[in-house]
Design a protein around this motif. Structure first.
Motif, PDB file in Angstrom:
ATOM      1  N   GLU A 265      -3.368 -29.651  13.361  1.00 24.15           N
ATOM      2  CA  GLU A 265      -1.996 -29.346  13.777  1.00 24.15           C
ATOM      3  C   GLU A 265      -1.457 -30.583  14.506  1.00 24.15           C
ATOM      4  OE1 GLU A 265      -0.046 -26.347  17.016  1.00 24.15           O
ATOM      5  OE2 GLU A 265      -1.659 -25.511  15.784  1.00 24.15           O
ATOM      6  N   ARG A 266      -1.001 -31.543  13.723  1.00 27.66           N
ATOM      7  CA  ARG A 266      -0.622 -32.853  14.272  1.00 27.66           C
ATOM      8  C   ARG A 266       0.727 -32.791  14.995  1.00 27.66           C
ATOM      9  NH1 ARG A 266      -4.779 -34.826  15.344  1.00 27.66           N
ATOM     10  NH2 ARG A 266      -3.877 -36.923  15.544  1.00 27.66           N
TER      11      ARG A 266
ATOM     12  N   THR B  38     -10.527 -26.437   4.866  1.00 27.39           N
ATOM     13  CA  THR B  38      -9.348 -26.740   4.069  1.00 27.39           C
ATOM     14  C   THR B  38      -8.805 -28.064   4.605  1.00 27.39           C
ATOM     15  OG1 THR B  38      -7.249 -25.898   3.219  1.00 27.39           O
ATOM     16  CG2 THR B  38      -7.727 -25.473   5.541  1.00 27.39           C
ATOM     17  N   VAL B  39      -7.761 -28.570   3.984  1.00 27.60           N
ATOM     18  CA  VAL B  39      -7.149 -29.818   4.434  1.00 27.60           C
ATOM     19  C   VAL B  39      -5.753 -29.510   4.942  1.00 27.60           C
ATOM     20  CG1 VAL B  39      -6.417 -32.131   3.785  1.00 27.60           C
ATOM     21  CG2 VAL B  39      -8.507 -31.179   2.810  1.00 27.60           C
ATOM     22  N   TYR B  40      -5.440 -30.019   6.123  1.00 34.29           N
ATOM     23  CA  TYR B  40      -4.181 -29.694   6.800  1.00 34.29           C
ATOM     24  C   TYR B  40      -3.660 -30.971   7.435  1.00 34.29           C
ATOM     25  CZ  TYR B  40      -1.173 -26.223   9.230  1.00 34.29           C
ATOM     26  OH  TYR B  40      -0.132 -25.441   9.685  1.00 34.29           O
TER      27      TYR B  40
ATOM     28  N   SER C  49       5.027 -29.938  16.781  1.00 31.84           N
ATOM     29  CA  SER C  49       3.671 -29.527  16.422  1.00 31.84           C
ATOM     30  C   SER C  49       3.741 -28.883  15.035  1.00 31.84           C
ATOM     31  CB  SER C  49       3.142 -28.548  17.469  1.00 31.84           C
ATOM     32  OG  SER C  49       1.760 -28.371  17.347  1.00 31.84           O
ATOM     33  N   ILE C  50       3.364 -29.655  14.029  1.00 35.61           N
ATOM     34  CA  ILE C  50       3.769 -29.344  12.657  1.00 35.61           C
ATOM     35  C   ILE C  50       2.774 -28.483  11.879  1.00 35.61           C
ATOM     36  CG2 ILE C  50       5.242 -31.356  12.445  1.00 35.61           C
ATOM     37  CD1 ILE C  50       2.992 -32.764  10.894  1.00 35.61           C
ATOM     38  N   ALA C  51       3.344 -27.716  10.948  1.00 36.29           N
ATOM     39  CA  ALA C  51       2.572 -27.079   9.884  1.00 36.29           C
ATOM     40  C   ALA C  51       2.246 -28.163   8.854  1.00 36.29           C
ATOM     41  CB  ALA C  51       3.366 -25.941   9.274  1.00 36.29           C
TER      42      ALA C  51
ATOM     43  N   ILE D  13      11.427 -27.441   5.162  1.00 32.85           N
ATOM     44  CA  ILE D  13      10.575 -28.624   5.182  1.00 32.85           C
ATOM     45  C   ILE D  13       9.282 -28.318   5.937  1.00 32.85           C
ATOM     46  CG2 ILE D  13      10.356 -30.979   6.090  1.00 32.85           C
ATOM     47  CD1 ILE D  13      12.236 -30.963   3.791  1.00 32.85           C
ATOM     48  N   ASN D  14       9.391 -27.477   6.969  1.00 35.72           N
ATOM     49  CA  ASN D  14       8.268 -27.166   7.841  1.00 35.72           C
ATOM     50  C   ASN D  14       8.713 -26.054   8.788  1.00 35.72           C
ATOM     51  OD1 ASN D  14       6.121 -27.798  10.157  1.00 35.72           O
ATOM     52  ND2 ASN D  14       5.518 -29.067   8.414  1.00 35.72           N
TER      53      ASN D  14
END
Length: 369
Positions: free
Chosen positions: A63-64, A30-32, A122-124, A106-107
């Motif tokens: 998980e950037r 998938t793309v994340y 550490s973002i979704a 937002i996240n």
């Protein structure tokens, strides 16, 4: 089902581990956060059982991190989240819903406090960095915001603790849940947290030195043979059973933290300043009109790519199914749904149309397990 390839590019980035996982048999992506995220290594059900019994190594570089540094960094991080971080400590991770001025999500990242003037978010899967930059510019904050070169390796499963102890020594077993510290691997320090997107236990290694990270990746598999180590990825079955919510699937900007069950991460009585605070006060006063709940369906398979209407016996739409999978534990399909008020009674009968067939089920609480 017809399958299609993903065209890799600068917009859909590979990770440092992509060539390795492709040799190891990844079968779906998938793309994340504009990056490839492995979605399967063969059977989801086989991987589910393995994760719950052994140990897996995950490429979760998607998980950037959003790195915020500077004298106003704490002020900016707090402005974005409804969780009070005024008493946060260095070396700790904090689950922090990020909301806008209307309390829309937002996240839902994990925030790492490196120190008072350096934070990693550490973002979704959403572009938090643009949101952060907009707030910083509008408020004239003295901060530097960037995406650092950090590519996470997750080590997940009940045997992860023994594997990591074998590499890093007994000290790593002393890490508390959502704690982090720096650990040496052949002369290179790596930030490692006891965390991960499963309920089976484990660690996330925040790799900044790519060369060392690749060597560590290989070393984990070499030393992990005695623990039946395998490559893996976040498992749909395990995460739904555990009610680990997925931003963009189970919730999005049209939902607020109360509707998603994040009450304990909402601090309205503190003095901290954050976006959407007054809106959340009003929502709390008025009460919510919908909320996330579980659904059990009397079928054995369901491939969900968009929301499905949930109806009652009067054929009224009373909610929408947002995520679903077959659960070996329950031997039926389970899912996460946004249910309208007042249709929140546990065991409430429901029905859903799947491939022109009507299937029945019932509402339940989260988590399933």
């Amino acid at each position: 089902m017809t399958t299609f390839s993903i065209a890799k590019s600068r917009r859909v980035r590979s990770t440092p581990y992509t060539s390795r996982i492709e040799k190891q048999g990844v079968t779906a992506y998938t793309v994340y956060n504009h990056m490839l995220l492995p979605a399967a290594f063969g059977s989801l059900e086989d991987s589910y059982h393995h994760l719950k019994e052994h140990v897996q190594i995950w490429d979760v570089a998607g998980e950037r991190q959003v790195e915020i540094t500077g004298k106003d960094s704490a002020k900016l991080v707090q402005l974005m989240t409804c969780r009070d971080l005024s008493k946060s400590k260095d070396g700790r991770c904090y689950y922090c819903p990020i909301i806008d001025d209307q309390a829309g999500l937002i996240n839902d990242p994990v925030v790492l406090r490196i120190n008072q003037n350096k934070w990693w978010i550490s973002i979704a899967d959403s572009d938090v960095i643009l949101f952060a930059k907009g707030l910083a510019i509008g408020n004239k904050f003295d901060v530097l915001i960037k995406e650092p070169n950090v590519d996470i390796i997750a080590v997940q499963g009940p045997k992860s603790f023994k594997l990591m102890e074998k590499i890093f020594g007994v000290e790593i077993t002393k890490l508390k849940f959502f704690g982090f510290d720096y650990f040496d691997f052949k002369g290179v320090k790596h930030l490692i947290a006891q965390s991960g997107w499963s309920k089976q236990g484990g660690y996330e290694i925040y790799v900044e030195n790519t060369k060392s990270g690749l060597e560590l990746y290989d070393h984990l598999f070499d030393l992990g043979k005695e623990f039946n180590v395998k490559p893996g990825c976040p498992n749909l079955i395990e995460r739904i059973e555990s009610a680990l919510l997925s931003y963009g699937n189970d919730m999005d900007n049209n939902d607020n933290p109360y509707e998603c069950g994040f009450d304990k991460f909402i601090n309205l009585d503190s003095d901290v300043v954050f976006l959407g605070k007054e809106k959340l006060k009003q929502i709390k006063k008025d009460g919510i009109k919908k909320k996330l709940m579980g659904v059990q369906l009397d079928i054995k398979s369901l491939s969900l790519t968009s929301s499905l209407d949930i109806k009652n016996d009067k054929d009224e739409i009373i909610g929408e199914l947002r995520s679903a999978c077959y659960s070996p534990y329950f031997d039926k399909v389970i899912g996460i749904a946004m249910m309208k008020k007042p249709f929140w009674d546990v065991s409430l009968p429901v029905k859903i149309e799947v491939n022109s067939n009507i299937c029945t089920g019932n509402i339940c609480d989260l988590p399933f397990i």
